[in-house]
Design a protein around this motif. Structure first.
Motif, PDB file in Angstrom:
ATOM      1  N   GLY A 165      28.805  39.949  38.252  1.00  0.00           N
ATOM      2  CA  GLY A 165      29.453  38.831  38.462  1.00  0.00           C
ATOM      3  C   GLY A 165      30.509  38.986  39.110  1.00  0.00           C
ATOM      4  O   GLY A 165      30.237  38.086  40.398  1.00  0.00           O
ATOM      5  N   VAL A 166      31.309  40.134  39.740  1.00  0.00           N
ATOM      6  CA  VAL A 166      31.701  40.482  41.033  1.00  0.00           C
ATOM      7  C   VAL A 166      30.878  40.401  42.323  1.00  0.00           C
ATOM      8  O   VAL A 166      31.562  40.753  43.119  1.00  0.00           O
ATOM      9  CB  VAL A 166      32.929  41.824  40.287  1.00  0.00           C
ATOM     10  N   ALA A 167      30.213  40.875  41.821  1.00  0.00           N
ATOM     11  CA  ALA A 167      29.429  42.200  42.693  1.00  0.00           C
ATOM     12  C   ALA A 167      27.934  40.414  43.435  1.00  0.00           C
ATOM     13  O   ALA A 167      27.433  40.579  44.195  1.00  0.00           O
ATOM     14  CB  ALA A 167      28.525  42.854  42.534  1.00  0.00           C
ATOM     15  N   GLY A 203      37.026  45.532  41.700  1.00  0.00           N
ATOM     16  CA  GLY A 203      35.778  45.954  42.331  1.00  0.00           C
ATOM     17  C   GLY A 203      35.360  44.217  43.675  1.00  0.00           C
ATOM     18  O   GLY A 203      35.169  44.685  44.552  1.00  0.00           O
ATOM     19  N   SER A 204      36.513  44.066  42.803  1.00  0.00           N
ATOM     20  CA  SER A 204      35.774  42.149  43.344  1.00  0.00           C
ATOM     21  C   SER A 204      36.284  42.515  45.102  1.00  0.00           C
ATOM     22  O   SER A 204      36.011  41.532  46.547  1.00  0.00           O
ATOM     23  CB  SER A 204      37.054  41.328  43.516  1.00  0.00           C
ATOM     24  N   ILE A 205      37.729  43.618  45.962  1.00  0.00           N
ATOM     25  CA  ILE A 205      38.259  44.218  46.957  1.00  0.00           C
ATOM     26  C   ILE A 205      37.105  44.839  47.467  1.00  0.00           C
ATOM     27  O   ILE A 205      36.576  45.008  48.645  1.00  0.00           O
ATOM     28  CB  ILE A 205      39.181  44.128  47.029  1.00  0.00           C
ATOM     29  N   ILE A 257      34.086  46.059  46.523  1.00  0.00           N
ATOM     30  CA  ILE A 257      32.746  46.067  47.123  1.00  0.00           C
ATOM     31  C   ILE A 257      32.453  44.963  48.198  1.00  0.00           C
ATOM     32  O   ILE A 257      31.378  45.859  49.415  1.00  0.00           O
ATOM     33  CB  ILE A 257      32.039  45.120  45.724  1.00  0.00           C
ATOM     34  N   ALA A 258      33.752  44.188  48.856  1.00  0.00           N
ATOM     35  CA  ALA A 258      33.247  43.767  50.018  1.00  0.00           C
ATOM     36  C   ALA A 258      33.855  44.866  50.957  1.00  0.00           C
ATOM     37  O   ALA A 258      33.073  44.747  51.872  1.00  0.00           O
ATOM     38  CB  ALA A 258      34.240  42.939  49.691  1.00  0.00           C
ATOM     39  N   MET A 317      34.249  36.263  46.859  1.00  0.00           N
ATOM     40  CA  MET A 317      34.019  36.646  47.359  1.00  0.00           C
ATOM     41  C   MET A 317      32.783  38.154  47.686  1.00  0.00           C
ATOM     42  O   MET A 317      33.106  38.530  48.952  1.00  0.00           O
ATOM     43  CB  MET A 317      35.273  38.341  46.718  1.00  0.00           C
ATOM     44  N   ASN A 318      32.181  37.930  46.833  1.00  0.00           N
ATOM     45  CA  ASN A 318      30.956  39.068  47.377  1.00  0.00           C
ATOM     46  C   ASN A 318      29.650  38.181  47.266  1.00  0.00           C
ATOM     47  O   ASN A 318      28.072  38.420  47.446  1.00  0.00           O
ATOM     48  CB  ASN A 318      30.474  40.522  46.238  1.00  0.00           C
ATOM     49  N   ARG A 319      29.749  37.331  47.735  1.00  0.00           N
ATOM     50  CA  ARG A 319      28.654  36.168  47.083  1.00  0.00           C
ATOM     51  C   ARG A 319      27.357  35.957  48.601  1.00  0.00           C
ATOM     52  O   ARG A 319      26.810  35.478  48.113  1.00  0.00           O
ATOM     53  CB  ARG A 319      28.718  35.014  46.565  1.00  0.00           C
ATOM     54  N   GLU A 320      27.946  36.383  49.863  1.00  0.00           N
ATOM     55  CA  GLU A 320      27.206  35.721  50.984  1.00  0.00           C
ATOM     56  C   GLU A 320      26.215  35.867  50.871  1.00  0.00           C
ATOM     57  O   GLU A 320      25.796  35.780  51.956  1.00  0.00           O
ATOM     58  CB  GLU A 320      28.758  35.810  52.517  1.00  0.00           C
ATOM     59  N   ALA A 329      38.368  35.134  34.850  1.00  0.00           N
ATOM     60  CA  ALA A 329      38.632  36.266  36.103  1.00  0.00           C
ATOM     61  C   ALA A 329      37.387  36.344  37.240  1.00  0.00           C
ATOM     62  O   ALA A 329      37.538  36.212  38.151  1.00  0.00           O
ATOM     63  CB  ALA A 329      39.016  37.258  35.786  1.00  0.00           C
ATOM     64  N   VAL A 330      36.099  36.807  36.355  1.00  0.00           N
ATOM     65  CA  VAL A 330      34.964  36.748  37.635  1.00  0.00           C
ATOM     66  C   VAL A 330      34.205  35.347  38.432  1.00  0.00           C
ATOM     67  O   VAL A 330      34.422  35.669  39.488  1.00  0.00           O
ATOM     68  CB  VAL A 330      33.354  37.433  36.368  1.00  0.00           C
ATOM     69  N   ALA A 344      36.013  38.504  30.837  1.00  0.00           N
ATOM     70  CA  ALA A 344      36.242  38.112  31.639  1.00  0.00           C
ATOM     71  C   ALA A 344      35.509  36.987  32.300  1.00  0.00           C
ATOM     72  O   ALA A 344      35.455  36.739  33.818  1.00  0.00           O
ATOM     73  CB  ALA A 344      36.015  39.237  32.962  1.00  0.00           C
ATOM     74  N   HIS A 382      31.299  37.966  27.740  1.00  0.00           N
ATOM     75  CA  HIS A 382      32.199  38.507  28.238  1.00  0.00           C
ATOM     76  C   HIS A 382      33.716  38.184  28.242  1.00  0.00           C
ATOM     77  O   HIS A 382      33.593  36.848  28.681  1.00  0.00           O
ATOM     78  CB  HIS A 382      31.744  39.570  29.041  1.00  0.00           C
ATOM     79  N   LYS A 395      24.990  47.004  48.860  1.00  0.00           N
ATOM     80  CA  LYS A 395      25.086  46.419  48.053  1.00  0.00           C
ATOM     81  C   LYS A 395      25.333  47.238  46.223  1.00  0.00           C
ATOM     82  O   LYS A 395      26.142  47.353  45.037  1.00  0.00           O
ATOM     83  CB  LYS A 395      25.375  44.842  47.822  1.00  0.00           C
ATOM     84  N   VAL A 430      30.053  42.423  34.064  1.00  0.00           N
ATOM     85  CA  VAL A 430      30.912  41.663  34.636  1.00  0.00           C
ATOM     86  C   VAL A 430      31.309  42.463  36.315  1.00  0.00           C
ATOM     87  O   VAL A 430      31.051  41.546  37.294  1.00  0.00           O
ATOM     88  CB  VAL A 430      32.181  42.739  34.596  1.00  0.00           C
ATOM     89  N   ARG A 457      30.473  46.984  51.717  1.00  0.00           N
ATOM     90  CA  ARG A 457      29.534  46.895  52.414  1.00  0.00           C
ATOM     91  C   ARG A 457      29.958  46.551  53.838  1.00  0.00           C
ATOM     92  O   ARG A 457      28.893  46.516  54.743  1.00  0.00           O
ATOM     93  CB  ARG A 457      28.418  45.313  51.323  1.00  0.00           C
ATOM     94  N   VAL A 477      37.196  43.594  37.808  1.00  0.00           N
ATOM     95  CA  VAL A 477      37.831  42.303  38.339  1.00  0.00           C
ATOM     96  C   VAL A 477      38.747  42.387  39.623  1.00  0.00           C
ATOM     97  O   VAL A 477      38.441  42.091  40.366  1.00  0.00           O
ATOM     98  CB  VAL A 477      38.333  41.047  37.118  1.00  0.00           C
ATOM     99  N   VAL A 517      36.358  36.033  41.707  1.00  0.00           N
ATOM    100  CA  VAL A 517      36.916  36.509  42.347  1.00  0.00           C
ATOM    101  C   VAL A 517      35.277  36.537  43.233  1.00  0.00           C
ATOM    102  O   VAL A 517      35.361  37.360  43.808  1.00  0.00           O
ATOM    103  CB  VAL A 517      37.320  37.867  41.973  1.00  0.00           C
ATOM    104  N   ALA A 518      34.425  36.167  42.312  1.00  0.00           N
ATOM    105  CA  ALA A 518      32.701  35.766  42.635  1.00  0.00           C
ATOM    106  C   ALA A 518      32.925  35.628  44.323  1.00  0.00           C
ATOM    107  O   ALA A 518      31.013  35.983  44.865  1.00  0.00           O
ATOM    108  CB  ALA A 518      32.152  34.504  41.569  1.00  0.00           C
TER     109      ALA A 518
END
Ligand code: NA
Ligand code: NA
Lengths: 229, 458, 313
Positions: free
Chosen positions: B409-411, B120-122, B124-125, A225-228, A218-219, A215, A213, B134, B406, B128, B117, A222-223
């Motif tokens: 990936g972002v989440a 969502g990146s901001i 979703i965090a 930010m939610n990976r923890e 871009a993904v 993005a 895809h 999530k 996407v 949670r 992107v 920012v990935a």
């Protein structure tokens, strides 16, 4: 497959820098010309009459020049739903087939691009329907260097080409072979990059020609930010 | 039939991992060379003209660029803050704010993945942290992010307008009411789920926060006014609007928010205000951040346009073989009415959306169905909105879809979890699709009111 | 679709097939060739720019990818600047004068003037004389001052605008309606059939009947292809084309009047000029002639004026 892979050598880094900067500069100029034309029209009731055509040409240049870069960095979009399901060996075999098909595509485009451009530059087209078998014999109508674009005036500093290519006749507008030259150039770069990608797939340095895809970069940025978890 | 073989060939190539653009181009070229007397040189001409001859498509790089400057420049963060200030205190407040923020960002950006992107990146965090799962967060954002192509500006609408010669301005206006409606339906669904599931609600931070957050986001949100006001106020064409938006976003990101460029603070330092470093007005144009943003937008343009240009070659094949006319004749002979026809269009797009990038799919499908739709008396603007909504749904229906990728990936969660998470909201969008398909006035009322009835000149 | 063994003639154009004068003529040509040359030749018409637009089609023709097209005359200024005579303001008093000029020796020479470039003009097809419209009343030439006009890409048409103190704006045809409506541009110039067909009258204050320019087309083919035909095939195509041309060109006054009436019926304002008011436009734009005299040739201007005197007298 990440598109962040960078060439290691100094030359490779330099080529990369040139490619990326060229892409940025072309898009920047397109934006500025369009913006300036709006300001001129709305604010000053005038405009760069050649602006529209120049921007569309730069648009073509951006894409024609950039597609080879996107091959190099594996940024072209594809479908990996099936290839992700099969075992690695099958995936590699499919990638090799895909690479061969891409090379065939680029070769056909290259022939077409040359044939399209050549007559505008008073050069012979190739003969053969699928692959070049030789050069055509130039006929009277094969000389098309006289063919000009619609709106962009011929810049004076380019007039030295007139005796060389237009029998000394002055151009009122830019001759078409100049904007069109990006077509064979871009197609050649594309061919080279697909061959290189094919070699990388063959040697196992990469296992696909696509990203799934638009993005992915871009993904990736920012990935975290939610990976923890 | 040859054309079936052609499409089998295209899909086959895609499935073995050939880039979409090359799958379209190579199959088309082979068919042209075998079936017609068209030369490779005319294929090259089509390729070049895909860019140089389609002035409308120029809006694509400009909208992508504007969106890039907005994402890099911290606009998303400010939009989220104002959304939370407004609706965060309701049941399911943060999720509703997430949808609201997606709607606002969609009004600045032409693409759905960009919306997912950026927001969502901001969000979703954030969701949670206050106790949402999530999955719920991802499901909300995957769905709301699809509004990126329905609420104007929209790259997919630009492509539709270019492929069918309807006005981009009309398409943009037509998307406004459906976009607001879809967003509202999602928010209502969340509110109901929130009441049932007892989801957390935030605190009301007071009008002061609304005011402060609003003022801070205003510079970014003003872009909506520039785009729509500029187009409908007669200052510029939609393509020019995109370029102006890009320049405006550059100025805001560099000189007002100072989140990028020469004034941005590095490594946690504070940003420098412009009055302390006025030379930035010059250096920003040559700053590495500017170059990188231009380059990223350029790269995305290149990959999208490579697909679109090759889809144009396929369109050339279809035209050359007069396929649209044949299909139209078959369908009209079979006595299909508008309702059956629209169902067929829905199905084609939902299936096609599994494999294809939306813009490329539109370039191929629009010329096939457009003449039939006109014949059946379907409004071309209405058809366009139906196609856009189908694209939206295609992005979040399993097995694959752009927004599913996407969001996953972002989440940072597996695809299948995102698919499950998105399902409840997908039902909302399906109801919405049926509404949009069979209530044409949702799409046509605004453009007709502002721009008069659609004219069909073909 | 064409049968096996038939020679395929591709005709690409940019309008509809049944309302626009060019589209009607092309459809008639297609029908007659397919009826009368069945088994020998077969014409496929690609309307609405589905195959090529006017800028690409001549390139494609030189490359042998399309055999016939009918671009507007201003597209040929690239090849031979004589074609600028049709864009010069008030060069012809009416379509009869245009017709006579096109059928004169000069007109015939113009059709053959591009053979050294590989293109051959076969026939002129009429659309009509052009009118000005804007979002304010245009009565005297001063009214156009400061306005933004969408014009076709042509040096003469741009010069006209500059002469009026207006600003010429290039714009894709598909964007014109929206641009007129929102006011991105203030006005445009076109024939009655285009003003009606594109519904420009809906978004303009009114149309001023200036009849100031000519918007016609030339049916062209490539010399390579034309010369490759058997003599009898070539003659038959030429004859059919000539008959179609005569028939449709003769009907143009009627088509034009119908479209003008349709604009009126739709409630739009058409402003007719008194002879004095019209003369003011002529006087205001006349200096443009001088700028292009070298391009079009004084003798051709003289010939056109002589024809004007004839058809009026
Ligand atoms: Na949008
Ligand atoms: Na899908």
């Amino acid at each position: 497959m990440s598109s962040h892979s960078q060439s290691q050598s100094a030359l490779g880094r330099m080529v990369n820098e040139i490619e990326e900067t060229a892409i940025a500069v072309i898009l920047g100029i397109m934006t500025l010309i369009t913006f300036v034309n709006v300001v001129l029209r709305y604010g000053f009731n005038t405009g760069l009459i050649w602006g529209l055509e120049a921007v569309t040409i730069l648009f073509a240049w951006l894409v024609l020049f950039g597609i080879s870069y996107a091959v190099k960095t594996t940024a072209h979009l594809g479908v990996d739903a099936l290839t992700n399901l099969v075992p690695l060996t099958v995936r590699r075999a499919l990638a090799i087939i895909a690479a061969v098909l891409c090379i065939v595509y680029a070769a056909l485009l290259m022939k077409g691009a040359w044939d399209y451009w050549a007559n505008f530059a008073n050069l012979p087209q190739t003969t053969g329907r699928w692959f070049p078998t030789g050069f055509e014999e130039m006929s009277r109508t094969s000389y098309r260097s006289w063919y000009e674009v619609v709106d962009i005036p011929m810049p004076d500093w380019l007039r030295f080409i007139e005796p060389m290519i237009n029998e000394g006749e002055p151009y009122e507008k830019l001759p078409r072979f100049i904007p069109y030259v990006m077509l064979p150039f871009g197609a050649l770069l594309l061919l080279v990059r697909f061959v290189q990608a094919g070699v990388r797939v063959w040697t196992g340095a990469q296992d696909s020609l696509i990203v799934s895809h638009e993005a992915e970069d871009a993904v990736q940025d920012v990935a975290h930010m939610n990976r923890e978890d | 039939m040859d054309v079936v073989l052609l499409f089998v060939c295209i899909i086959g190539l895609m499935l073995i991992g050939v880039p979409i653009a090359v799958s379209l181009g190579l199959s088309s070229v082979i068919f042209l060379l075998v079936l017609s007397d068209t030369s490779l040189s005319s294929v090259a001409q089509s390729f070049y003209q895909a860019m140089a001859g389609h002035y409308t498509l120029l809006a694509i790089p400009f909208f992508i660029l504007a969106s890039s400057f907005m994402s890099t420049g911290g606009v998303a963060r400010r939009i989220i803050r104002v959304s939370i200030a407004l609706v965060g205190h309701m049941h399911g407040g943060l999720a509703i704010a997430g949808v609201f923020a997606c709607m606002l960002f969609a009004a600045l950006s032409g693409s759905s993945p960009a919306t997912v992107v950026a927001i969502g990146s901001i969000v979703i965090a954030g969701m949670r942290q206050v106790g949402y799962t999530k999955d719920f967060a991802a499901g909300v954002i995957a769905n709301a992010g699809t509004l990126g192509i329905l609420i104007p500006p929209s790259i997919v609408m630009v492509v539709y307008a270019s492929a069918t010669d309807v006005s981009v301005g009309r398409m943009f206006l037509a998307g406004v009411i459906p976009g607001l409606l879809a967003g509202t339906m999602l928010m209502i669904a969340i509110y109901i789920m929130a009441r049932v599931k007892k989801l957390p609600k935030g605190d009301w931070l007071g009008w002061g926060e609304v005011f402060v957050a609003g003022r801070d986001a205003l510079w970014g949100l003003f872009l909506i006014v520039i785009i729509l006001g500029g187009i409908y106020g007669g200052i510029f064409t939609p393509t020019e609007a995109a370029a102006v938006a890009a320049v405006y976003a550059f100025l805001i990101a560099n000189f007002v928010y100072c989140d990028m460029g020469p004034l941005a603070g590095r490594n946690g330092e504070r940003n420098t205000p412009l009055w302390r470093k006025p030379i930035a007005l010059v250096t920003a144009f040559f700053h590495r951040d500017t170059r990188d943003t231009l380059f990223e937008a350029g790269k995305l343009t290149i990959t999208l346009m490579f697909i679109i240009a090759n889809a144009m070659i396929l369109k050339h094949v279809l035209t050359d073989e007069q396929i649209p006319q044949q299909i139209a004749a078959v369908m009209l002979d079979a006595g299909f009415g508008p309702i059956v026809f629209l169902i067929i269009v829905n199905v084609i797009l939902l299936i096609g959306g599994q494999f294809m990038e939306p813009s490329g799919l539109l370039v191929i499908v629009a010329p096939l169905v457009f003449p039939i739709a006109i014949e059946l008396g379907i409004d071309p603007i209405h058809l366009g909105i139906i196609m856009v909504v189908n694209m939206e749904i295609g992005m979040i229906t399993p097995p694959v879809g752009l927004n599913l990728f996407v969001t996953s990936g972002v989440a940072g969660m597996p695809m299948m979890s995102v698919v499950r998470a998105a399902l409840p909201f997908l039902a909302v969008l399906f109801v919405f699709l049926i509404m949009v398909t069979y209530i044409p006035i949702l799409s046509t009322w605004l453009p007709t009111t502002f721009m008069g009835p659609e004219i069909i000149t073909n | 679709a064409c049968d096996d063994g038939e020679m395929v003639i591709k005709f690409s154009h940019v309008t509809n097939t049944d309302k626009h004068p060019k589209g009607i003529a092309a459809s008639l040509l297609q029908q007659r060739i397919n009826d009368e040359m069945d088994g020998t030749a077969c014409m496929e018409v690609y309307p609405n720019s589905t195959l090529y637009n006017d800028d690409q089609v001549l390139e494609a023709m030189l490359n042998g990818d399309v055999q016939m097209a009918a671009p507007s005359l201003s597209k040929f200024e690239q090849f031979t600047k004589v074609f600028r005579i049709f864009d010069l303001p008030f060069m012809f008093v009416n379509m009869d004068a245009v017709d006579t000029f096109q059928n004169s020796e000069t007109g015939k020479a113009m059709k053959e003037s591009m053979t050294r470039r590989g293109l051959l003009g076969l026939q002129f097809w009429h659309n009509g004389l052009t009118q000005f419209s804007a979002n304010k009343p245009l009565i005297s030439p001063e009214d156009a001052k400061g306005l933004k006009f969408r014009v076709q890409p042509s040096e003469v048409l741009k010069a006209n605008m500059e002469q009026l103190g207006a600003s010429p704006q290039p714009m894709a045809f598909s964007e014109v309606y929206g641009a007129l409506q929102t006011g991105v541009v203030d006005g445009q110039e076109n024939t009655w059939s285009n003003i009606y067909g594109q519904k420009f009258f809906e978004v303009q204050d009114g149309i001023t009947e200036t009849n100031h320019g000519v918007l016609d087309y030339m049916v062209v083919t490539s010399t390579d292809w034309w010369d490759s035909l058997d003599d009898d095939v070539r003659t038959q195509i030429a004859t059919i084309l000539e008959e179609v041309t005569t028939e449709r060109n003769a009907a143009i006054a009627e088509v034009d009047a119908d479209n003008r009436q349709a604009v009126l019926d739709a409630g739009a304002e058409i402003r007719e000029l008194t002879p004095e008011q019209r003369q003011a436009w002529v006087d205001a734009l006349k200096p443009v002639w001088e700028k292009f005299t070298d391009d079009v040739g004084q003798e051709n201007i003289d010939a056109a004026q002589a024809i004007n005197a004839d058809v009026q007298g």
